[in-house]
Design a protein around this motif. Sequence first.
Motif, mmCIF file in Angstrom:
data_model
loop_
_atom_site.group_PDB
_atom_site.id
_atom_site.type_symbol
_atom_site.label_atom_id
_atom_site.label_comp_id
_atom_site.label_asym_id
_atom_site.label_seq_id
_atom_site.Cartn_x
_atom_site.Cartn_y
_atom_site.Cartn_z
ATOM 1 N N ARG A 610 -2.602 -9.837 31.844
ATOM 2 C CA ARG A 610 -1.321 -9.142 32.059
ATOM 3 C C ARG A 610 -0.347 -10.049 32.801
ATOM 4 O O ARG A 610 0.830 -10.144 32.464
ATOM 5 N N PHE A 614 3.112 -11.620 31.255
ATOM 6 C CA PHE A 614 4.377 -11.250 31.903
ATOM 7 C C PHE A 614 5.196 -12.477 32.285
ATOM 8 O O PHE A 614 6.413 -12.514 32.146
ATOM 9 N N LEU A 630 1.607 1.038 25.087
ATOM 10 C CA LEU A 630 2.016 -0.048 25.969
ATOM 11 C C LEU A 630 2.125 0.441 27.409
ATOM 12 O O LEU A 630 1.695 -0.233 28.350
ATOM 13 N N MET A 634 -0.014 -0.631 30.849
ATOM 14 C CA MET A 634 0.653 -1.213 32.015
ATOM 15 C C MET A 634 0.430 -0.400 33.283
ATOM 16 O O MET A 634 0.805 -0.842 34.384
ATOM 17 N N SER A 664 5.833 -8.009 25.096
ATOM 18 C CA SER A 664 5.795 -8.679 26.401
ATOM 19 C C SER A 664 7.073 -8.438 27.179
ATOM 20 O O SER A 664 7.052 -8.139 28.369
ATOM 21 N N GLU A 667 7.159 -4.926 28.423
ATOM 22 C CA GLU A 667 6.337 -4.812 29.629
ATOM 23 C C GLU A 667 7.077 -5.368 30.837
ATOM 24 O O GLU A 667 7.053 -4.780 31.931
ATOM 25 N N ASN A 668 7.727 -6.502 30.631
ATOM 26 C CA ASN A 668 8.522 -7.120 31.700
ATOM 27 C C ASN A 668 9.583 -6.137 32.193
ATOM 28 O O ASN A 668 9.754 -5.934 33.400
ATOM 29 N N LEU A 671 8.002 -3.163 34.148
ATOM 30 C CA LEU A 671 7.547 -3.529 35.486
ATOM 31 C C LEU A 671 8.734 -3.734 36.426
ATOM 32 O O LEU A 671 8.716 -3.288 37.578
#
Length: 926
Positions: A610, A614, A630, A634, A664, A667-668, A671
């Motif tokens: 992960r 990231f 997803l 996460m 990706s 996810e970035n 977060l």
Amino acid sequence: MPDGAPRFAALTTDCDGRITAWNAGAEDILGWTAEAICGHPFSALFTPEDRAAGRPEAALRAALDQGSVEDEIWHLRADGECLRVSGALTPLRDRSGAHVGYVKVLRDRSELHSAGLALREAQAHLLRAQEAGGIGLFTVGVQDGILHPTPQFCRLYGLPERDTYPAETVEALILPEDQPLVSTTVSRRRGDAPRDVAYRIRRPDTGEIRWIARQGEIERDADGRPVRFSGVARDITEQRQARDALRAGEARYRTLFEAIDEGFCIIEFFDGPHGPLSDYVHVEANPGYERHTGISRIVGRTLRDLVPAEDAEAWLDLYGGVLRTGIPIRFERFFAQANRFIDVSAARIEPASRRQVSVLFRDVTARRAAEDALRASEALARTNVERVQLALAAGAIIGTWLWDLPRDRFTVDEAFARSFGLDPALGREGLSLTQVVETVHPDDQAGLAEAIRAAIARGGAYAHQYRVRRADGHYYWLEANGRVDHGPDGTPLSFPGVLIDVDERRAVEAERDRVTAMLRSLNETLEHRVAERTAELMRTEEALRQSQKMEAVGQLTGGLAHDFNNMLAGIVGSLELMQTRMMQGRVGDLERYISAAQGAAKRAAALTHRLLAFSRRQTLDPKPTDVNRLVEGMMELVRRTVGPAVGIESVGAGGLWPTLVDPSQLENALLNLCINARDAMPKGGRIVIETANRWLDHRAAQERELEPGQYVTLCVSDNGTGMTPDVAAKAFDPFFTTKPIGEGTGLGLSMIYGFAKQSGGQVRIYSEVGQGTMVCLYLPRHIGEAEAEVSLPDLAHAPRAEQGETVLVVDDEPTVRMLVTEVLEDLGYAAIEAADGASGLKVLQSDVRLDMLITDVGLPGGMNGRQMADAGRQHRPDLKVLFITGYAENAALNHGHLGPGMQVMTKPFALEALATRIRGIIGGEG
């Protein structure tokens, strides 16, 4: 006495007038029976008024004298009712001629008398109606052409009252242009005379022109031949004048309606499916309506056809109130459909039962813009005044002037007077232009005079530089800035302005020119320097972007250290117990310790993957992505990042559509949004991550700057401090941050915004101070299925090698090399090992059979894995290659751009995944 004629009464009397005989007809008409009436005097049949006047006796005498008397008089019935009768009274004589009595024969004439009275009354009414209504009757004989008019007809035409006129006499009164409308001798004889016409006559008595409406019919005999032309005529002059006036008024109204600049319409309310008076239709509108509102072809369109339901209710409240109360309203409102500000006046059209409201529109967008511009201009003027005052105080402006052009009166302030070496007292009282320019440098006077002349002629702004001799005798450069104001007729009125000391600026400009000349000589190297600087800036920008990612990675550090220590403790502890139990010969517990160590190692590997995914630099290709899956993947990373003080809740929509994005980068973004939410809750709180399907219509999409269609939303909300509207408006600006210096780059939301836009979507912030913030990503729906997670087979069931297949393993880490070699041999492959790039390249350049190369990228000895593989492919062009790499060596792979037959795996990896990947590459996949 005969009784066979019951409608005739017959009676006889003696010479004195006493009734001696009475037939059945008399009994029927007069009501007495013979027994009741015989013996009574003849006068009993007369009314009291006639008896008092002696009419019975007079009738008897007249009959005896004249031989017979006929009359029509009133008689009385037995019941006292009056009866109109007509009859004859005749004397009776015997054979010798002697008078012996009288005989009277009479008939009931009551009905005929009443009908006659009614006819005369009707005729009188008709005559009065004709006179009151101005109606005249006429008849024209077809053969003789003689017109028989009523008196009223004669009065209508201005003729003396006569019984007859030749038809030509009346026809001659009609104006020549209307002659074709009237009947003629020929048309009457043909039987096709015009029936209903209206024409003008000139009255012979007054010369006045009057309008006459005539209606007529041809009367025919039994054989169908025309006999008479009869009809009526009436004066319609006043009606025609009223109609013409009405038409003229309507024409004036229509001209005004079409010509007025303002937009105008009439709306009519009706009961619709939403209830009574729940909609209205535009029944009339002038051309100005479209000019002011921008809406064409409005007539016939309803409110609910034009605007959304919530807007329709607002308009219904406004105009419905006018309809209900009758109170006019006036307001200004922004019309989103036309993108204009409109001034609206509305009033009810009486009576209220018509359900109509008139609406006057006027486009005030220009006025509003002018008001805004005026306010801005006033603010600018105030700012400029303040700047002038500050400039005066600081010495930037050294004086002001006002030139009254019609009076040629030049007044200046004290600073101006001193700059030109003038008496300040004269400056206040007024100078001439000649006095003012006496101290101007001789070389500059002609140019100054021409600049002043041109400014006065054209009006507007003025600026000119020249030299002036000051009190110290030296010349200094000044710049005069002013404005020439003209009157409405173009007459120059005033010329105010300021003086600015530009001596230093001129010196600077001279220096600038010198430097420019020097720079021109360096022009050849300038482009190279710019290119280098541009490249440096691009590298800096990329570093800033990467630093934003690494800022988020830094947020993970504290939690990761704790978690990895726990995982390593589980792995090391399990291995130590395994070693102890094996030395003790107790192998029964080994399976439990092996499982514990493998579980801890896999958790550590997942966390590492992960983190690497990231923080990597390369741009990945978008893939059909299940956002719910997803988010779930996460959740562990997010929880460890935000810490235990913040609760995390995930609400995934059922049946969520896939979306085509870079997983990706999504996810970035997720977060970073969670980190921002955590930072907004310093005392802890709750974060909710939600997904949903959204279908945006035209209006909703326009509000979000998107195309209408289907979208997947990913929203992160918190109950933290929230943002003010001005902060929220700048939240997506690059480098904007509310965090203290050193705690944020200001690129987080900016990069999320860029990611969303590049993905064909959008991002929006909804925030209230003290309540919290919600950030929503709108991502376009992907028509298709999301990529499924690949389940790896157990190593024992992994694909086996075919006969003689050989793999070269190159890695400087003996442990990794040993593990890969063990897996290959367990799967039936022949494995050759090499510890660096040079030894690996020797094997590649030999003739030994090699089906595949597995190599680390970062190798010692000056040759990395990619360079070794490229060199080996010169000898083996079809060589299959699997790179085993980590983040630090990614650049050696040309940032992920691989040739055919090359694949990459990131450390750490599962041995099952390695076995599956090896078989796939040798088998030709990728």
